[in-house]
Design an enzyme around this catalytic site. Structure first.
Site, mmCIF file in Angstrom:
data_model
loop_
_atom_site.group_PDB
_atom_site.id
_atom_site.type_symbol
_atom_site.label_atom_id
_atom_site.label_comp_id
_atom_site.label_asym_id
_atom_site.label_seq_id
_atom_site.Cartn_x
_atom_site.Cartn_y
_atom_site.Cartn_z
ATOM 1 N N ARG B 120 0.836 -1.143 0.057
ATOM 2 C CA ARG B 120 0.189 -0.168 -0.035
ATOM 3 C C ARG B 120 0.992 1.394 0.067
ATOM 4 O O ARG B 120 0.352 2.358 0.310
ATOM 5 C CB ARG B 120 -0.840 0.113 1.269
ATOM 6 C CG ARG B 120 -1.971 -1.303 0.964
ATOM 7 C CD ARG B 120 -3.093 -0.758 2.147
ATOM 8 N NE ARG B 120 -3.796 -2.409 2.301
ATOM 9 C CZ ARG B 120 -3.717 -3.058 3.232
ATOM 10 N NH1 ARG B 120 -2.833 -2.754 4.141
ATOM 11 N NH2 ARG B 120 -4.407 -4.182 3.498
ATOM 12 N N LYS B 142 2.266 11.103 -11.610
ATOM 13 C CA LYS B 142 1.659 9.938 -12.424
ATOM 14 C C LYS B 142 2.018 8.613 -12.516
ATOM 15 O O LYS B 142 3.436 8.783 -13.038
ATOM 16 C CB LYS B 142 0.966 10.471 -13.582
ATOM 17 C CG LYS B 142 0.101 11.557 -13.567
ATOM 18 C CD LYS B 142 -0.362 11.773 -15.136
ATOM 19 C CE LYS B 142 -1.602 12.856 -15.390
ATOM 20 N NZ LYS B 142 -1.867 13.093 -16.619
ATOM 21 N N GLU B 184 8.272 18.022 -26.004
ATOM 22 C CA GLU B 184 7.506 18.457 -24.682
ATOM 23 C C GLU B 184 8.153 19.719 -24.300
ATOM 24 O O GLU B 184 7.299 20.446 -23.548
ATOM 25 C CB GLU B 184 7.775 17.191 -23.738
ATOM 26 C CG GLU B 184 7.255 15.937 -23.912
ATOM 27 C CD GLU B 184 5.562 15.758 -23.699
ATOM 28 O OE1 GLU B 184 4.889 16.965 -23.137
ATOM 29 O OE2 GLU B 184 4.827 14.851 -24.189
ATOM 30 N N LYS B 226 6.135 22.507 -15.848
ATOM 31 C CA LYS B 226 5.321 21.303 -15.354
ATOM 32 C C LYS B 226 5.076 21.481 -13.782
ATOM 33 O O LYS B 226 4.007 21.381 -13.354
ATOM 34 C CB LYS B 226 6.068 20.093 -15.850
ATOM 35 C CG LYS B 226 5.082 18.830 -15.251
ATOM 36 C CD LYS B 226 4.985 17.488 -15.970
ATOM 37 C CE LYS B 226 4.102 16.605 -15.742
ATOM 38 N NZ LYS B 226 4.235 15.386 -16.090
ATOM 39 N N GLU B 236 -5.191 17.128 -11.754
ATOM 40 C CA GLU B 236 -5.746 17.068 -13.232
ATOM 41 C C GLU B 236 -7.374 17.250 -13.262
ATOM 42 O O GLU B 236 -8.055 16.838 -13.818
ATOM 43 C CB GLU B 236 -5.475 16.031 -14.347
ATOM 44 C CG GLU B 236 -5.230 16.131 -15.518
ATOM 45 C CD GLU B 236 -4.763 15.116 -16.091
ATOM 46 O OE1 GLU B 236 -5.374 13.912 -15.901
ATOM 47 O OE2 GLU B 236 -3.887 15.214 -16.918
ATOM 48 N N ARG B 240 -4.106 21.517 -15.090
ATOM 49 C CA ARG B 240 -3.175 20.397 -15.476
ATOM 50 C C ARG B 240 -3.487 19.914 -17.082
ATOM 51 O O ARG B 240 -2.931 19.419 -17.561
ATOM 52 C CB ARG B 240 -3.033 19.345 -14.388
ATOM 53 C CG ARG B 240 -1.878 18.364 -14.688
ATOM 54 C CD ARG B 240 -1.733 17.410 -13.346
ATOM 55 N NE ARG B 240 -0.666 16.417 -13.723
ATOM 56 C CZ ARG B 240 -0.106 15.653 -12.927
ATOM 57 N NH1 ARG B 240 -0.383 15.757 -11.567
ATOM 58 N NH2 ARG B 240 0.617 14.670 -13.172
ATOM 59 N N ASN B 244 -1.937 18.665 -21.670
ATOM 60 C CA ASN B 244 -2.232 17.910 -22.718
ATOM 61 C C ASN B 244 -2.204 18.550 -24.238
ATOM 62 O O ASN B 244 -2.708 17.957 -25.313
ATOM 63 C CB ASN B 244 -3.587 17.080 -22.540
ATOM 64 C CG ASN B 244 -3.498 16.216 -21.361
ATOM 65 O OD1 ASN B 244 -2.620 15.266 -21.284
ATOM 66 N ND2 ASN B 244 -4.327 16.521 -20.323
ATOM 67 N N HIS B 247 -1.845 16.369 -27.165
ATOM 68 C CA HIS B 247 -1.799 15.059 -26.978
ATOM 69 C C HIS B 247 -2.691 14.327 -27.203
ATOM 70 O O HIS B 247 -3.322 13.062 -27.331
ATOM 71 C CB HIS B 247 -1.624 14.978 -25.313
ATOM 72 C CG HIS B 247 -0.292 15.075 -24.776
ATOM 73 N ND1 HIS B 247 0.394 16.076 -24.993
ATOM 74 C CD2 HIS B 247 0.534 14.232 -24.262
ATOM 75 C CE1 HIS B 247 1.836 16.046 -24.423
ATOM 76 N NE2 HIS B 247 1.786 14.829 -23.917
ATOM 77 N N HIS B 251 -2.457 11.321 -29.067
ATOM 78 C CA HIS B 251 -2.703 9.953 -28.604
ATOM 79 C C HIS B 251 -3.380 9.116 -29.897
ATOM 80 O O HIS B 251 -3.408 7.946 -30.002
ATOM 81 C CB HIS B 251 -3.636 9.879 -27.570
ATOM 82 C CG HIS B 251 -2.960 10.019 -26.246
ATOM 83 N ND1 HIS B 251 -3.360 10.801 -25.060
ATOM 84 C CD2 HIS B 251 -1.595 9.939 -25.938
ATOM 85 C CE1 HIS B 251 -2.628 10.865 -23.981
ATOM 86 N NE2 HIS B 251 -1.392 10.433 -24.677
ATOM 87 N N HIS B 264 6.386 8.895 -28.844
ATOM 88 C CA HIS B 264 5.557 9.561 -27.999
ATOM 89 C C HIS B 264 5.627 11.038 -28.498
ATOM 90 O O HIS B 264 4.598 11.875 -28.815
ATOM 91 C CB HIS B 264 5.282 9.533 -26.474
ATOM 92 C CG HIS B 264 4.517 10.339 -25.919
ATOM 93 N ND1 HIS B 264 3.056 10.301 -25.902
ATOM 94 C CD2 HIS B 264 4.633 11.470 -25.155
ATOM 95 C CE1 HIS B 264 2.564 10.969 -25.081
ATOM 96 N NE2 HIS B 264 3.250 11.874 -24.625
#
Lengths: 366, 366
Positions: B120, B142, B184, B226, B236, B240, B244, B247, B251, B264
């Site tokens: 945990r 993330k 980026e 960032k 997010e 935030r 993207n 993106h 994606h 990417h």
């Protein structure tokens, strides 16, 4: 009906204990978590769903997507988690989706973990259907699954938005499971609630006879105890350790019997006997208190007979996940209604406590 | 050397960018996270470890237990996670253990997720070895893995105790990966840092030539951008989202090419071109700003040629996990150095932007 508030640094939510909750879930969830989203999931087990699906669905205008976990500890795995996460993705679950965990402790642990990790976290609600999950695992935010190397080695802290503990569903619970679950209430009383100890001593017949008022009282008191501890120590850095009273030896017994012979509560019951012996030897409880508390454990028995070697059980206590840096922590009651954590239990003390308990367990007629 | 502070409601930690960090990790980690525990794990990949294990181990008196993840997106799975968790349990990992993620973005995402769910949650440190992971994935907490149904559908928010971005390790990075990673930074400049846009326009030769000072400047500015956004919106929920930029279409391109053709950053590069077109059509950037920013993207190219149908790419944008309740969110730049989120992009607008981008991508000589 009783409402107990959980307030931790990371979450605030209500635990409601009472009758008739299953039939009125949808509006209750909306009050707790806001308008129901486009996609609601319910994780359950086939036997629970067969008994309760009509009552459960009665209050939903759009029925939730039902996901099923096979009953049994052996399905509490990452493989089950992956299959269920895929089903959620295939059914169009998104970050706003809600999950309801409707079942016993395993469904609650797995459901909470699904909610913790699906798209990095979605809200969920616990609707525990066993006594044990109502008083213990549904409150506190612990979620997770097992590894082949040990139980609950994987998981997250992720709090539900609400918990609805319906006394009504306990009507179909086998007697052995009820008694095993009540061991957690015995534990709650011993470590933190003297009045609960007395109530359970004086009203064992009503409680075991499933009188709704008596059950509600025991369940609510047990939840209140746990919520109080979790409120003060969300992440098990200190006080929350006391919830492990009976669990160090209990886990060792479950391990030594390959999780097959004992229900969790039964293992905790025997674990408490060993810990009570240790506490009497150290003088944190008097001989009279020892007798009274040991009797209370057996009042909610019978606990199953055991044939194990003390040295083997004592050795198995070393692998408990609550140990950090190799220190063996042990929870001992201090009088009735209080407890403390010690780290200096010697192998000899431990073997004496386990030996006493195993002698009692060998005499058992079950 | 530059230190950037991340301060969110749930975590505070430093991101250090500079040279010579790998060789001095142990004392740096101790300053950030306290004395090294009995069991330290390092998750890495065999190619990275072969190149850097001596430098990495130089500062540790007890070598960490090395765990290996095979390189490639296809190993970013729950099956890998389970295998690695079992190795941690077998090696005696406990709640006090520390994990170091030493590799690119996939190692960072998987390592962070291991740390999030092992018992945990245990502490971890990010030591990113690619440009992309240094400026992007190692900051923000993330973590996660893919499902067959989509990328990053499973994970947790779990912040590292520190991030050490060593410019030195970029020396062995293939040129194509460096250029892709720099997309980026282009993104960072466009949405939030006008000065970074200008610096990248004026110093492309030094940056692409891996001049340590120029790289440190771009990396630190990207991380600072960032961190600033994450500080204001950890989960997010709002701001935030602007990270993207590029993106949504990016994606879709990765999905349409089965994650095989494009890195990417390259997909994000083309995605930014489509989004810039949309922004110009809506007037949130001027035609002159459009030309300048599109040129900047290509300055850090070349981006790979693409042969895809606009309708197919546009349709693939529907499955993005940032969509909640079926709404398609889109980040558009507002001038240079600012951006906003819109939810009302029509299918026709989207197809026009994607169509423009694909026409450019079809002309590409690579």
């Amino acid at each position: 009906m009783q409402t107990i508030r959980v307030e931790t640094p990371s979450a605030k939510y209500d635990v409601v204990a009472g009758s008739g909750l299953i039939e009125s879930l949808a509006p209750r969830i909306e009050r707790a978590a806001g308008r129901l989203p486009r996609r609601v999931f319910v994780l359950t087990s086939a036997p629970i769903w067969a008994l309760w699906n009509e009552a459960f669905l009665a209050s939903f205008s759009d029925p939730p997507v039902a996901l099923f976990l096979e009953p049994g500890e052996k399905f509490k795995t990452l493989a089950s988690v992956e299959r269920l996460l895929q089903q959620m993705a295939q059914a169009g679950g998104d970050r706003g989706s809600l999950l309801i965990a409707f079942g016993g402790g395993i469904v609650g642990d797995v459901g909470g973990f699904l909610a913790a990790i699906y798209m990095r976290g979605i809200p969920y609600v616990q609707v525990p259907t066993t006594f044990l999950s109502q008083v213990d695992s549904s409150v506190g935010g612990k979620t997770g699954v097992n590894l082949p190397e040990g139980k609950n080695l994987v998981g997250s802290f992720h709090h539900p938005r609400a918990v609805f503990a319906d006394i009504g569903v306990l009507g179909t619970l086998p007697d052995r499971e009820l008694r095993a679950g009540l061991m957690e209430s015995v534990k709650a009383g011993i470590i933190r609630d003297r009045a609960l100890v007395r109530f359970m001593e004086e009203h064992a017949d009503e409680v075991l006879g499933r009188d709704p008022k008596a059950l509600e009282k025991v369940i609510a008191a047990s939840i209140r105890m746990k919520a109080g501890v979790v409120n003060l120590d969300e992440r098990e850095n200190g006080l929350r350790m006391i919830l492990n009273f009976g669990h160090t030896v209990g886990h060792a017994l479950e391990q030594a019997t390959a999780y097959k012979l004992l229900l969790h509560g039964e293992a905790v019951g025997w674990g408490m006997v060993a810990a009570l012996y240790l506490a009497r030897a150290r003088g944190t409880i008097s001989p009279k208190q020892f007798d009274r508390l040991e009797n209370l454990v057996h009042l909610y028995g019978p606990l199953p007979a055991l044939k194990l070697k003390a040295a083997m059980v004592a050795a198995a206590t070393g692998g408990d996940k609550k140990n950090v840096g190799g220190v063996r922590r042990f929870v001992l009651p201090v009088g009735i209604g209080d407890a403390g954590v010690v780290e200096d239990v010697t192998p000899a003390e431990l073997e004496a406590g386990v030996g006493y308990m195993l002698a009692k367990a060998a005499e058992q007629q079950v």
